[in-house]
Design a protein around this motif. Structure first.
Motif, PDB file in Angstrom:
ATOM      1  N   UNK A   1       0.838  -1.194   0.000  1.00  0.00           N
ATOM      2  CA  UNK A   1       0.000   0.000   0.000  1.00  0.00           C
ATOM      3  C   UNK A   1       0.875   1.246   0.000  1.00  0.00           C
ATOM      4  N   UNK A   2       0.513   2.208  -0.815  1.00  0.00           N
ATOM      5  CA  UNK A   2       1.200   3.500  -0.884  1.00  0.00           C
ATOM      6  C   UNK A   2       0.175   4.612  -0.813  1.00  0.00           C
ATOM      7  N   UNK A   3       0.608   5.755  -0.321  1.00  0.00           N
ATOM      8  CA  UNK A   3      -0.295   6.897  -0.193  1.00  0.00           C
ATOM      9  C   UNK A   3       0.084   7.994  -1.183  1.00  0.00           C
ATOM     10  N   UNK A   4      -0.948   8.739  -1.627  1.00  0.00           N
ATOM     11  CA  UNK A   4      -0.752   9.810  -2.598  1.00  0.00           C
ATOM     12  C   UNK A   4      -1.613  11.004  -2.226  1.00  0.00           C
ATOM     13  N   UNK A   5      -0.961  12.153  -2.077  1.00  0.00           N
ATOM     14  CA  UNK A   5      -1.668  13.407  -1.787  1.00  0.00           C
ATOM     15  C   UNK A   5      -2.032  14.045  -3.124  1.00  0.00           C
ATOM     16  N   UNK A   6      -3.273  13.818  -3.554  1.00  0.00           N
ATOM     17  CA  UNK A   6      -3.719  14.322  -4.851  1.00  0.00           C
ATOM     18  C   UNK A   6      -5.039  15.068  -4.679  1.00  0.00           C
ATOM     19  N   UNK A   7      -5.093  16.291  -5.127  1.00  0.00           N
ATOM     20  CA  UNK A   7      -6.346  17.055  -5.172  1.00  0.00           C
ATOM     21  C   UNK A   7      -7.101  16.615  -6.423  1.00  0.00           C
TER      22      UNK A   7
END
Length: 253
Positions: free
Chosen positions: A56-62
């Motif tokens: 699992x990876x996280x992404x800060x995307x608007x």
């Protein structure tokens, strides 16, 4: 499609239904790209999913920003070596009556910012993420699945001009995309949840909560896992496309 080892991107994964869907799929072996602008919530979701030994990876995307979405999804595809599933879950609410009158005069009305903020995230965000993900899936030659989250409110609900319009648009895009993208092996479906026992709902005043339950023939709120299991059904049944599944306990607006 098999859930195990599938590469799944989930928007709005930092809380509520997004986190519940992530946990459900992590337990079944999916590889997860979790997207949210809520850093603390996203970190919690990631750590919870890792308990199942999931990648699992996280992404800060608007999701409402075109450049951020295109760049972010390209990065996801690069990090994981592709993308097979998108769950378009991110959404916000800014409820207000269209207008209010007193003694024959308009005293209040839904502001343009209330309208636009909801449309930007709930409708434009779904469009941008769907377009980016479908492009990756089509170019891979292996197809994929896009699942949009609509709502019971797509039929119209008092105080939710903006939210209802956005969720009706999501339902319409789902059918359109299913017809357009089938030639590339991409299936598209939507889930329209009714009243679900999320953290936000649980914090409502008891009398409001009781009023919601009375609208449901089964006389209870839905559970988040019941929405997550519907996601699994759509993924695993390769003949499901172009449909909006109402998961609402029989409630109708």
């Amino acid at each position: 499609m098999q859930i195990a080892d599938s590469i799944v991107a989930i928007t709005g994964a930092g809380q509520g239904l997004g986190r519940a869907m992530a946990l459900y799929l992590a337990e079944r072996g999916a590889r997860l790209a979790l997207i949210d602008v809520n850093a603390a919530g996203l970190e919690h979701s990631v750590s919870s999913c890792k308990k199942f030994a999931a990648e699992v990876r996280s992404y800060d995307i608007n999701v409402a920003n075109e450049e951020a979405v295109d760049t972010g999804f390209s990065q996801i595809a690069q990090d994981f070596g592709g993308l097979q599933v998108l769950i378009n879950n991110a959404g916000i609410m800014r409820d207000s009556m269209l207008l209010k009158c007193k003694e024959g005069k308009v005293t209040d009305r839904m502001s343009l910012s209330q309208w636009q903020s909801v449309i930007d995230v709930n409708l434009t965000g779904v469009f941008l993420c769907g377009r980016a993900a479908a492009g990756i899936m089509a170019e891979s030659g292996e197809g994929g699945v896009v699942i949009n989250i609509s709502s019971l409110s797509r039929a119209g609900n008092m105080g939710q001009t903006n939210y209802s319009a956005s969720k009706a648009g999501v339902a319409a895009m789902t059918v359109t995309w299913a017809r357009e993208l089938a030639r590339y092996g991409v299936r598209v479906a939507a889930i329209a949840p009714g009243f679900i026992g999320t953290e936000m709902v649980a914090q409502m005043r008891p009398e409001i909560l009781q009023g919601l339950v009375k609208q449901v023939p089964l006389r209870r709120l839905g559970e988040q896992e019941e929405i997550a299991s519907t996601v699994a059904f759509i993924l695993e049944n390769d003949f499901v496309t172009g449909r909006v599944l109402d998961i609402d306990g029989g409630a109708r607006i």
